[in-house]
Scaffold this motif. Structure first.
Motif, PDB file in Angstrom:
ATOM      1  N   UNK A  53      -3.133 -44.892   9.762  1.00  0.00           N
ATOM      2  CA  UNK A  53      -3.575 -44.971  11.149  1.00  0.00           C
ATOM      3  C   UNK A  53      -2.681 -45.976  11.856  1.00  0.00           C
ATOM      4  N   UNK A  54      -2.155 -45.538  13.000  1.00  0.00           N
ATOM      5  CA  UNK A  54      -1.313 -46.444  13.776  1.00  0.00           C
ATOM      6  C   UNK A  54      -1.759 -46.430  15.220  1.00  0.00           C
ATOM      7  N   UNK A  55      -0.923 -46.909  16.116  1.00  0.00           N
ATOM      8  CA  UNK A  55      -1.328 -46.972  17.518  1.00  0.00           C
ATOM      9  C   UNK A  55      -1.145 -45.648  18.244  1.00  0.00           C
ATOM     10  N   UNK A  56      -0.658 -44.617  17.553  1.00  0.00           N
ATOM     11  CA  UNK A  56      -0.507 -43.285  18.125  1.00  0.00           C
ATOM     12  C   UNK A  56      -1.677 -42.422  17.653  1.00  0.00           C
ATOM     13  N   UNK A  57      -2.652 -42.226  18.509  1.00  0.00           N
ATOM     14  CA  UNK A  57      -3.872 -41.516  18.128  1.00  0.00           C
ATOM     15  C   UNK A  57      -3.588 -40.072  17.732  1.00  0.00           C
ATOM     16  N   UNK A  58      -2.602 -39.437  18.371  1.00  0.00           N
ATOM     17  CA  UNK A  58      -2.287 -38.050  18.029  1.00  0.00           C
ATOM     18  C   UNK A  58      -1.751 -37.937  16.599  1.00  0.00           C
ATOM     19  N   UNK A  59      -0.885 -38.854  16.216  1.00  0.00           N
ATOM     20  CA  UNK A  59      -0.351 -38.847  14.854  1.00  0.00           C
ATOM     21  C   UNK A  59      -1.463 -39.120  13.842  1.00  0.00           C
ATOM     22  N   UNK A  60      -2.346 -40.032  14.177  1.00  0.00           N
ATOM     23  CA  UNK A  60      -3.467 -40.325  13.290  1.00  0.00           C
ATOM     24  C   UNK A  60      -4.391 -39.125  13.178  1.00  0.00           C
ATOM     25  N   UNK A  61      -4.621 -38.446  14.303  1.00  0.00           N
ATOM     26  CA  UNK A  61      -5.459 -37.251  14.301  1.00  0.00           C
ATOM     27  C   UNK A  61      -4.836 -36.160  13.432  1.00  0.00           C
ATOM     28  N   UNK A  62      -3.518 -36.031  13.478  1.00  0.00           N
ATOM     29  CA  UNK A  62      -2.826 -35.050  12.642  1.00  0.00           C
ATOM     30  C   UNK A  62      -3.043 -35.362  11.168  1.00  0.00           C
ATOM     31  N   UNK A  63      -3.053 -36.632  10.809  1.00  0.00           N
ATOM     32  CA  UNK A  63      -3.330 -37.016   9.419  1.00  0.00           C
ATOM     33  C   UNK A  63      -4.748 -36.623   9.013  1.00  0.00           C
ATOM     34  N   UNK A  64      -5.686 -36.781   9.920  1.00  0.00           N
ATOM     35  CA  UNK A  64      -7.060 -36.384   9.650  1.00  0.00           C
ATOM     36  C   UNK A  64      -7.135 -34.873   9.477  1.00  0.00           C
ATOM     37  N   UNK A  65      -6.415 -34.124  10.323  1.00  0.00           N
ATOM     38  CA  UNK A  65      -6.390 -32.659  10.204  1.00  0.00           C
ATOM     39  C   UNK A  65      -5.871 -32.230   8.832  1.00  0.00           C
TER      40      UNK A  65
END
Length: 71
Positions: A53-65
């Motif tokens: 998890x970083x400060x880019x919510x979209x990248x973090x969301x992609x990791x969750x996906x």
């Protein structure tokens, strides 16, 4: 270093510290939001502690996906 240079250096240091604090705050905010997303998807919120998890919510969301697809 004269007074003006010292004042500028101190100001630059303060700005850098504030930027770092803001980035850390954003990461913690994203972690909290992603824990909610994980719970809503029926996954353990504890996965937020091991997912990048970083400060880019979209990248973090992609990791969750990706995690969601694995399970």
């Amino acid at each position: 270093m004269d007074g003006d240079e010292r004042a500028k250096a101190e100001k630059d240091n303060e700005i850098a510290e504030l930027k770092e604090q803001l980035a850390q705050f954003q990461i913690e905010k994203n972690r909290s939001e992603l824990k909610s997303v994980l719970s809503a998807r029926g996954l353990s919120a504890e996965f937020a502690d091991i997912v990048a998890i970083n400060d880019d919510i979209e990248a973090s969301q992609a990791n969750i996906d990706k995690l969601d697809k694995l399970f």
